[in-house]
Design a protein around this motif. Sequence first.
Motif, mmCIF file in Angstrom:
data_model
loop_
_atom_site.group_PDB
_atom_site.id
_atom_site.type_symbol
_atom_site.label_atom_id
_atom_site.label_comp_id
_atom_site.label_asym_id
_atom_site.label_seq_id
_atom_site.Cartn_x
_atom_site.Cartn_y
_atom_site.Cartn_z
ATOM 1 N N ARG A 254 0.847 -1.191 0.000
ATOM 2 C CA ARG A 254 0.000 0.000 0.000
ATOM 3 C C ARG A 254 0.878 1.235 0.000
ATOM 4 N NH1 ARG A 254 -5.263 0.071 1.183
ATOM 5 N NH2 ARG A 254 -5.019 2.134 2.105
ATOM 6 N N SER A 255 0.430 2.221 -0.743
ATOM 7 C CA SER A 255 1.188 3.466 -0.706
ATOM 8 C C SER A 255 0.515 4.414 0.270
ATOM 9 C CB SER A 255 1.226 4.100 -2.096
ATOM 10 O OG SER A 255 -0.057 4.547 -2.460
ATOM 11 N N HIS A 256 1.314 5.297 0.843
ATOM 12 C CA HIS A 256 0.770 6.270 1.794
ATOM 13 C C HIS A 256 1.186 7.657 1.345
ATOM 14 C CE1 HIS A 256 -0.238 2.940 4.429
ATOM 15 N NE2 HIS A 256 0.955 2.458 4.147
ATOM 16 N N ASP A 457 8.347 4.208 -0.220
ATOM 17 C CA ASP A 457 7.916 4.060 1.167
ATOM 18 C C ASP A 457 8.751 4.927 2.096
ATOM 19 O OD1 ASP A 457 5.998 2.375 0.295
ATOM 20 O OD2 ASP A 457 7.091 0.534 0.753
ATOM 21 N N ASP A 477 1.289 3.691 -8.627
ATOM 22 C CA ASP A 477 0.089 3.910 -7.824
ATOM 23 C C ASP A 477 -0.935 4.692 -8.641
ATOM 24 O OD1 ASP A 477 1.294 2.753 -5.515
ATOM 25 O OD2 ASP A 477 2.479 4.578 -5.323
ATOM 26 N N GLU A 494 -5.902 0.673 -9.382
ATOM 27 C CA GLU A 494 -6.875 -0.431 -9.437
ATOM 28 C C GLU A 494 -7.745 -0.370 -10.687
ATOM 29 O OE1 GLU A 494 -8.033 2.732 -6.433
ATOM 30 O OE2 GLU A 494 -6.292 1.553 -6.953
#
Lengths: 512, 380
Positions: A254-256, A457, A477, A494
Amino acid sequence: MGDQPPVLEMRGITKRFPTGTLANDAIDLEVRPGEIHALLGENGAGKSTLMNILYGLVTPDAGEIRIDGQPVTIHDPADAIARGIGMVHQHFMLIPVLAVAENVVLGQEIVRPGGILDLGEAAARINLLAKKLGFDIDPSSKIEELSVGQQQRVEILKAIYRNARILVLDEPTAVLTPQETREIFEVLRRLRAEGASIIFISHKLDEVLEIADRITVIRRGKVVGSRRPAETNANDLAELMVGRAVSLRVDRGRSHPGASMLEVTGLRAKNDRGQDALQGIDLSVRAGEIVGIAGVAGNGQEELVEALIGLRKPTGGTIRLGGHDLTSASVDRRRDRGMAFVPADRHKYGLVLTYPLDDNLALTRYGDPPFAGGFAGIIRNFRAIAENAIRLMKEFDIRAPDPKVPAGTLSGGNQQKVVVAREFRHDLKLLVLDQPTRGLDVGSIEFIHKQVIGRRDGGAAVLLISAELDEVLDLSDRVLVMFRGRIVGTFPAEEAQREKVGLLMATGGARA
Amino acid sequence: MSRLRQAARRIWRVASIPLLAIVLAFIVAAFVIVISSVFTSTGLDVFLPLGAYGSLLAGAFGSGTGIVNTLVAAAPLILGGLAVGLGFKAGLFNIGVAGQFLVGAFAAAVVGARLADSPTVLAAPAAMVAGALGGAAFGFIPGFLKARTGAHEVVTTIMLNNAAVLLLTWAVNDLVRAPGFSFPRTGEIGNSALPVLLPRNLHLGIPLAVLFVFAVRWLLDRTTIGFEIRTVGQNPNAARYAGMRPVFVTTLTMTLSGLLAGIAGAIQMLGVIGFYAPGITASVGFDSIAVALLGRSDPIGILFAAILFGAFRAGAPLMQIETSVPIEIIDIIQALVILFLAADLIVRRVFRVRSTKPVISELATVARTWAGGTPPGGAT
């Protein structure tokens, strides 16, 4: 087809280089008539050495070569050509200022009485050959006016013109766009239908699976397996090639994303021919986010990265990084602000091939502490340069005898790792990656992809440009599609399906 | 022990081709001497080359005078060789050393004559600085033109060589002509002359030239400026990508190159010639190119190459006196050395050298610049 006697047999080929490297260790290879035979292996596995032996460029220490069942000795390329072996090198051996016809006949000129060159006759033969292979080429156009894909076809023509029955192609698709790759595959299939045998050197699994009739895998100078495409798959081949299980798909996690880092608004720039290559680009990349740009090569990607890093002057728009306006800042200043850039062409921009590794690993920060200091900050600190080299070589698994060897002596994969290791600094704010894994084998690609995700990250903004759509889709992303100098679409990861993105790449959407 | 051998091997790797080129040049020139002996009164003499080379050696190194003469002749060649070599490092071919040398010599002569009555500690350095600045200014012009407009330095420096000769002839005639002489020349330099350290004119310019060998070496190897110069020479695109400014580096390199050439002119003026007159020889300019090629642009290599060429100049008169072999044979030997350097394949074949370095990059620069390369600045 399978039970025909082989046209080429190589038995027990062994070659040890003076440096001690065992490049080929008792390699056996059999190629049948009308077969596309893929030679698969990592960079430095020994594929090129084997083919250079076949072409008479390298003398083997042991082993036998048979053509049509007859043992032969090949002393030099002239010998190889006389025996019907043709070779298309990765770097083309063409003379840019000469015409196609002149290049093709070079060394086998058709001469009229009185020593006058008959190019008309040559052109006619070339047209005939080209038609047979299913492509159009103007024999009178100059090589320098042709695209890379067309130049490659000239190389193939050159070999066929010399009556090659066994055609060796050394990583032919490494320099091609996907479209050109499809075209060259069509040419190869036609050649096969004509009865020619083709040895196709590659480390790209999907291509090998698509085109080859048989696949021989080489690892560290040894044949480790032979497969038919029907009885294998990409994972199986990758494992054979690398010697361990390799994950072909990246686990992106997951990217933040944090605050916006790169802000580009209305960016315009011209290409080298003075045409508008960028027609108002708007994009933003947030900290901790990978944004990928998909697009067919030549839609302005090159100009965009050059404008971003400061190698090309924008004709309009703004570039801001972390709130600072860098639109007209120097390359040096942008680097000071935390920009780093892995260029597409490592020989042109990324490396000074004659310099030792340690200088190359400090090339883009040569003037900053700790690499320089002392009086007026111009004294180079060799100790810091050497320590940096040793650390990066370890961290990025750059395989070289010591930090003092010239960068040009390294394999392509290791050279790319040098560039990546240097640019992936720890105080990174924006990382611009242009074809970061071009020409690399699966093991190195996996490694570099992991590093990219690690930097994301760590809070860096990453902008990825790649001709490999799969790479863009796997890593990004967010995916932007570039078409004729504009961004024509944005997809969150997605929603970025291959077909949807591919269609937009090809048509540019409604605006096309 | 093994470290010594390693060092020897490293030296051999860079120096083998130049050394063997010199040996081969002497061998081939020997044939020329033998053949030419047929046409002299003494008739065919197969041992003449031995005698000639012996006298050459004796003239250059056989006496204190000989050694000093060799060093005096070498000093401007050292500086000129460094000037050309520095250009090669940045991928530039400075053929303008001749012109920069003359401007340097002229500036030193004029300032030297002006300060002829001041104390030497003041006058000599001031004249030296004037020469250095004159050369630098004359090197800046082609550097700036190249960087800004892409004007080729080979073309501009050749033209500027002619411009220098004509401009200085006019200046000596109409601007600074010293009264009381029957021909146009500058005044006596008096106290501005470089101090003589040892008898027979071993002047201060000689240690100064050697000092510059180490200064240039330090600049190239140890400083970021030298790194920029070398990077621009090796790969201008990578230099730009790394944040260097090829436009600036090109201009700077030509200016520094001109500065070195100007100092060469100044020490020759203040140490040997003493006054500027139209027609003073500028052969140093062209011999410097040969010295830089033979020294492979390496400052230490240039030092040795310049001493060799200085020895030729110093020893040749004795050779002519003792063996009647004309001084001009030196030009033939020098030309052959460069020929064999350029066609190093001949040297490799004859001596069966296996060297890892196939191309001498300075010659590649010469070839590329002659063929008309692109300006290193590219699109900016």
